[in-house]
Motif scaffolding. Structure first.
Motif, PDB file in Angstrom:
ATOM      1  N   GLY A  21       0.846  -1.184   0.000  1.00  0.00           N
ATOM      2  CA  GLY A  21       0.000   0.000   0.000  1.00  0.00           C
ATOM      3  C   GLY A  21       0.878   1.230   0.000  1.00  0.00           C
ATOM      4  O   GLY A  21       2.103   1.122  -0.017  1.00  0.00           O
ATOM      5  N   PRO A  22       0.289   2.394   0.060  1.00  0.00           N
ATOM      6  CA  PRO A  22       1.087   3.622   0.063  1.00  0.00           C
ATOM      7  C   PRO A  22       2.038   3.663   1.271  1.00  0.00           C
ATOM      8  O   PRO A  22       1.600   3.666   2.418  1.00  0.00           O
ATOM      9  N   GLY A  23       3.324   3.620   0.997  1.00  0.00           N
ATOM     10  CA  GLY A  23       4.326   3.710   2.054  1.00  0.00           C
ATOM     11  C   GLY A  23       4.475   2.476   2.914  1.00  0.00           C
ATOM     12  O   GLY A  23       5.092   2.539   3.973  1.00  0.00           O
ATOM     13  N   THR A  24       3.902   1.342   2.509  1.00  0.00           N
ATOM     14  CA  THR A  24       4.020   0.120   3.305  1.00  0.00           C
ATOM     15  C   THR A  24       4.559  -1.022   2.442  1.00  0.00           C
ATOM     16  O   THR A  24       4.408  -1.028   1.227  1.00  0.00           O
ATOM     17  N   ALA A  25       5.189  -1.969   3.105  1.00  0.00           N
ATOM     18  CA  ALA A  25       5.764  -3.121   2.411  1.00  0.00           C
ATOM     19  C   ALA A  25       5.760  -4.310   3.362  1.00  0.00           C
ATOM     20  O   ALA A  25       5.572  -4.162   4.571  1.00  0.00           O
ATOM     21  N   ALA A  26       5.977  -5.486   2.800  1.00  0.00           N
ATOM     22  CA  ALA A  26       6.050  -6.715   3.600  1.00  0.00           C
ATOM     23  C   ALA A  26       6.830  -7.750   2.817  1.00  0.00           C
ATOM     24  O   ALA A  26       7.067  -7.600   1.618  1.00  0.00           O
ATOM     25  N   TRP A  27       7.231  -8.803   3.504  1.00  0.00           N
ATOM     26  CA  TRP A  27       7.792  -9.969   2.837  1.00  0.00           C
ATOM     27  C   TRP A  27       6.625 -10.853   2.446  1.00  0.00           C
ATOM     28  O   TRP A  27       5.681 -11.041   3.212  1.00  0.00           O
ATOM     29  N   ARG A  28       6.677 -11.417   1.261  1.00  0.00           N
ATOM     30  CA  ARG A  28       5.624 -12.317   0.776  1.00  0.00           C
ATOM     31  C   ARG A  28       6.189 -13.729   0.735  1.00  0.00           C
ATOM     32  O   ARG A  28       7.250 -13.969   0.151  1.00  0.00           O
ATOM     33  N   ALA A  29       5.481 -14.669   1.361  1.00  0.00           N
ATOM     34  CA  ALA A  29       5.884 -16.071   1.381  1.00  0.00           C
ATOM     35  C   ALA A  29       4.771 -16.914   0.774  1.00  0.00           C
ATOM     36  O   ALA A  29       3.592 -16.595   0.917  1.00  0.00           O
ATOM     37  N   VAL A  30       5.158 -17.980   0.099  1.00  0.00           N
ATOM     38  CA  VAL A  30       4.192 -18.931  -0.454  1.00  0.00           C
ATOM     39  C   VAL A  30       4.603 -20.335  -0.046  1.00  0.00           C
ATOM     40  O   VAL A  30       5.745 -20.579   0.337  1.00  0.00           O
ATOM     41  N   GLU A  31       3.651 -21.234  -0.139  1.00  0.00           N
ATOM     42  CA  GLU A  31       3.880 -22.650   0.144  1.00  0.00           C
ATOM     43  C   GLU A  31       3.319 -23.422  -1.040  1.00  0.00           C
ATOM     44  O   GLU A  31       2.121 -23.335  -1.315  1.00  0.00           O
ATOM     45  N   PRO A  32       4.175 -24.172  -1.768  1.00  0.00           N
ATOM     46  CA  PRO A  32       3.698 -24.894  -2.952  1.00  0.00           C
ATOM     47  C   PRO A  32       2.517 -25.827  -2.679  1.00  0.00           C
ATOM     48  O   PRO A  32       1.681 -26.024  -3.550  1.00  0.00           O
ATOM     49  N   ASP A  33       2.431 -26.360  -1.463  1.00  0.00           N
ATOM     50  CA  ASP A  33       1.334 -27.272  -1.135  1.00  0.00           C
ATOM     51  C   ASP A  33       0.077 -26.543  -0.648  1.00  0.00           C
ATOM     52  O   ASP A  33      -0.868 -27.185  -0.197  1.00  0.00           O
ATOM     53  N   ALA A  34       0.084 -25.213  -0.741  1.00  0.00           N
ATOM     54  CA  ALA A  34      -1.101 -24.410  -0.400  1.00  0.00           C
ATOM     55  C   ALA A  34      -1.349 -23.420  -1.542  1.00  0.00           C
ATOM     56  O   ALA A  34      -1.255 -22.206  -1.361  1.00  0.00           O
ATOM     57  N   PRO A  35      -1.668 -23.943  -2.736  1.00  0.00           N
ATOM     58  CA  PRO A  35      -1.831 -23.056  -3.893  1.00  0.00           C
ATOM     59  C   PRO A  35      -2.949 -22.043  -3.690  1.00  0.00           C
ATOM     60  O   PRO A  35      -3.986 -22.337  -3.104  1.00  0.00           O
ATOM     61  N   GLY A  36      -2.691 -20.832  -4.180  1.00  0.00           N
ATOM     62  CA  GLY A  36      -3.673 -19.760  -4.082  1.00  0.00           C
ATOM     63  C   GLY A  36      -3.560 -18.941  -2.816  1.00  0.00           C
ATOM     64  O   GLY A  36      -4.151 -17.874  -2.716  1.00  0.00           O
ATOM     65  N   LEU A  37      -2.807 -19.426  -1.830  1.00  0.00           N
ATOM     66  CA  LEU A  37      -2.632 -18.687  -0.586  1.00  0.00           C
ATOM     67  C   LEU A  37      -1.236 -18.081  -0.536  1.00  0.00           C
ATOM     68  O   LEU A  37      -0.306 -18.603  -1.144  1.00  0.00           O
ATOM     69  N   PHE A  38      -1.112 -16.996   0.209  1.00  0.00           N
ATOM     70  CA  PHE A  38       0.196 -16.408   0.461  1.00  0.00           C
ATOM     71  C   PHE A  38       0.183 -15.741   1.827  1.00  0.00           C
ATOM     72  O   PHE A  38      -0.881 -15.434   2.374  1.00  0.00           O
ATOM     73  N   ALA A  39       1.364 -15.546   2.388  1.00  0.00           N
ATOM     74  CA  ALA A  39       1.510 -14.873   3.679  1.00  0.00           C
ATOM     75  C   ALA A  39       2.254 -13.566   3.466  1.00  0.00           C
ATOM     76  O   ALA A  39       3.189 -13.505   2.674  1.00  0.00           O
ATOM     77  N   LEU A  40       1.816 -12.527   4.154  1.00  0.00           N
ATOM     78  CA  LEU A  40       2.561 -11.286   4.217  1.00  0.00           C
ATOM     79  C   LEU A  40       3.141 -11.171   5.613  1.00  0.00           C
ATOM     80  O   LEU A  40       2.416 -11.298   6.614  1.00  0.00           O
ATOM     81  N   ILE A  41       4.445 -10.954   5.674  1.00  0.00           N
ATOM     82  CA  ILE A  41       5.166 -10.912   6.943  1.00  0.00           C
ATOM     83  C   ILE A  41       5.665  -9.488   7.156  1.00  0.00           C
ATOM     84  O   ILE A  41       6.384  -8.948   6.320  1.00  0.00           O
ATOM     85  N   SER A  42       5.263  -8.913   8.277  1.00  0.00           N
ATOM     86  CA  SER A  42       5.619  -7.518   8.544  1.00  0.00           C
ATOM     87  C   SER A  42       5.902  -7.326  10.030  1.00  0.00           C
ATOM     88  O   SER A  42       5.799  -8.259  10.825  1.00  0.00           O
TER      89      SER A  42
END
Length: 124
Positions: A21-42
């Motif tokens: 978003g405006p002025g924000t960021a995070a690390w994005r993680a995925v898991e191949p065995d959980a398709p369609g989902l992702f985690a944002l780590i902040s």
């Protein structure tokens, strides 16, 4: 912005850095065995990646590519909190495995995010 991260030896880390978003960021993680989902780590405020993940509050939020709102999130207190989460949910403390060496913090963080993604994918 979506760029791969590398450690000091040039090896890729399990996360990409993304604008959230405006002025924000995070690390994005995925898991191949959980398709369609992702985690944002902040950080604990959810505004940027944790500066010192060993000790900072870390927010791990789970998302589905097809849904705009957060499926769920947890706030964990640095390395100690990651190990406690792992003990409660997986059954052992990664840092107390044979050899007594500390798991690299980014690997530990990725493992917790991966387990959370699998749990949400499996409907737990």
């Amino acid at each position: 912005m979506d760029k791969a991260m590398h450690n000091e030896t040039g090896s890729p880390l399990p996360f990409t850095l993304v604008d959230t978003g405006p002025g924000t960021a995070a690390w994005r993680a995925v898991e191949p065995d959980a398709p369609g989902l992702f985690a944002l780590i902040s950080n604990g405020e959810g505004t940027a990646p944790p500066v010192a993940p060993e000790t900072d509050d870390i927010t791990i939020a789970i998302f589905d590519d097809s849904v705009e709102e957060t499926l769920g999130s947890v706030v964990i207190d640095g390395r100690a909190g990651l190990n406690i989460w792992y003990l409660k949910n997986v059954g052992y403390v990664p840092d107390k495995e044979p050899g007594g060496e500390l798991v690299p913090i980014m690997e530990l963080l990725n493992n917790v995010a991966g387990h959370l993604l699998l749990r949400y994918y499996e409907g737990e």
